[in-house]
Motif scaffolding. Structure first.
Motif, PDB file in Angstrom:
ATOM      1  N   ARG A 246      -5.729   2.921  -0.884  1.00  0.00           N
ATOM      2  CA  ARG A 246      -5.197   3.979  -0.045  1.00  0.00           C
ATOM      3  C   ARG A 246      -5.690   5.340  -0.514  1.00  0.00           C
ATOM      4  O   ARG A 246      -5.786   5.599  -1.715  1.00  0.00           O
ATOM      5  CB  ARG A 246      -3.668   3.990  -0.050  1.00  0.00           C
TER       6      ARG A 246
ATOM      7  N   SER B 264      -2.248   9.450   5.653  1.00  0.00           N
ATOM      8  CA  SER B 264      -2.488   8.262   4.842  1.00  0.00           C
ATOM      9  C   SER B 264      -3.455   7.319   5.540  1.00  0.00           C
ATOM     10  O   SER B 264      -3.295   7.005   6.714  1.00  0.00           O
ATOM     11  CB  SER B 264      -1.156   7.531   4.571  1.00  0.00           C
TER      12      SER B 264
ATOM     13  N   GLY C 191      -5.135   3.579   4.642  1.00  0.00           N
ATOM     14  CA  GLY C 191      -5.139   2.458   3.717  1.00  0.00           C
ATOM     15  C   GLY C 191      -5.870   1.259   4.263  1.00  0.00           C
ATOM     16  O   GLY C 191      -6.114   1.133   5.474  1.00  0.00           O
TER      17      GLY C 191
ATOM     18  N   LEU D 267       0.790  -1.224   0.000  1.00  0.00           N
ATOM     19  CA  LEU D 267       0.000   0.000   0.000  1.00  0.00           C
ATOM     20  C   LEU D 267       0.820   1.271   0.000  1.00  0.00           C
ATOM     21  O   LEU D 267       0.378   2.294  -0.495  1.00  0.00           O
ATOM     22  CB  LEU D 267      -0.929   0.019   1.222  1.00  0.00           C
TER      23      LEU D 267
END
Length: 294
Positions: free
Chosen positions: A112, A96, A98, A11
């Motif tokens: 993601r 981030s 994911g 990811l």
């Protein structure tokens, strides 16, 4: 069985500046393109961390991360066409989120979303123009082959405003360890040939794309131009060698020396039209850092 060691690498893809597949829980690195014939020096410091959170279902994980960079540009020449102090310092911060889950026949799904900002921070506050969005959807197949060999195929779609393209791009990467001491990875943004000297020492011979994009708050007026610069963009194509030393389990030191075959620093309009090229000279590229891997 899907082991945790395979999860994060699926990811965490380099999308802005630098991003490729990474399996880093934490990373600190420093990049410098020394002053060349254009009398310009470019440097970047980056720090990131990622936390995998195991969900209830077998093999499902949520991934939470933070990625922060500072970029400095030193122009050691008189340039009367614009105020060079407005492009000396930039900051970028990405959050981030994911998600990954196993599929059938050795395949895994990875998703993601990565919102953040990238700007020169010359205004009193952030604005919508500073916002950058990245998103990825990938399918990964990793297999163990005979004699401790393995391969990995990644197929998907990736999008990032920070990369400078206004549309999604295909993502394809293939890795194979074909010998006890040799492996390769073919893809974009990085292709490399790896020599595994021992369990602690490894060399990588690679070519890759690197870059950085940021919003110019308040814009920059350029003499002789009818338009205002709103975007700062760096795009680099480089090739070289990287040395990696495994200090202890999961902790690694790396140092890279490369040459930039293409190294462009530009000011652009909101429509991505080039207004002025600040630098297009090839140069030495140096990078070093520490990373904590799963």
């Amino acid at each position: 069985m899907h082991k945790p060691i395979t999860i994060l690498s699926f990811l965490i893809l380099f999308i802005t500046t630098a991003n490729a597949q990474l399996s880093d829980l934490a990373r600190l690195d420093y990049t410098i393109i020394p002053e060349n014939n254009s009398n310009i020096e470019y440097s970047k410091t980056r720090a990131l961390f990622n936390i995998p959170v195991k969900l209830k279902r077998e093999g499902e994980y949520l991934l939470l991360g933070l990625d922060y960079s500072t970029v400095n540009l030193n122009i050691n020449r008189d340039n009367p066409t614009f105020d060079k102090d407005l492009i000396g310092d930039f900051q970028s911060l990405d959050l981030s989120l994911g998600y990954t889950k196993p599929l059938k026949n050795d395949w895994r799904l990875g998703i993601r979303v990565k919102p953040g900002f990238s700007t020169n921070l010359t205004a009193n506050s952030l604005s919508f123009e500073d916002l950058v969005i990245s998103a990825d959807v990938v399918f990964i197949r990793e297999r163990e082959l005979e004699n401790n060999k393995k391969d990995r195929l990644i197929l998907g779609v990736t999008y990032s405003q920070n990369r400078g393209f206004l549309f999604p791009l295909p993502f394809v990467s293939y890795y194979k360890k074909f010998h006890e001491k040799w492996s390769y990875n073919i893809g974009i943004p990085k292709t490399n040939l790896q020599y595994h000297l021992s369990d602690k020492h490894r060399f990588k011979f690679s070519t890759e794309l690197d870059g950085f994009t940021a919003n110019l708050q308040n814009g920059i007026e350029i003499d002789g131009q009818n338009a205002t610069a709103r975007i700062f963009n760096v795009s680099t194509i480089l090739g070289g060698i990287q040395y990696e030393y495994h200090i202890i389990d999961h902790l690694e030191f790396f140092a890279q020396a490369a040459y930039t075959f293409s190294n462009n620093i530009r000011l652009r309009t909101n429509n991505r039209d080039n207004l002025i090229t600040i630098n297009n000279e090839s140069s030495l590229f140096l990078k070093t850092g520490l990373r904590l891997k799963i």
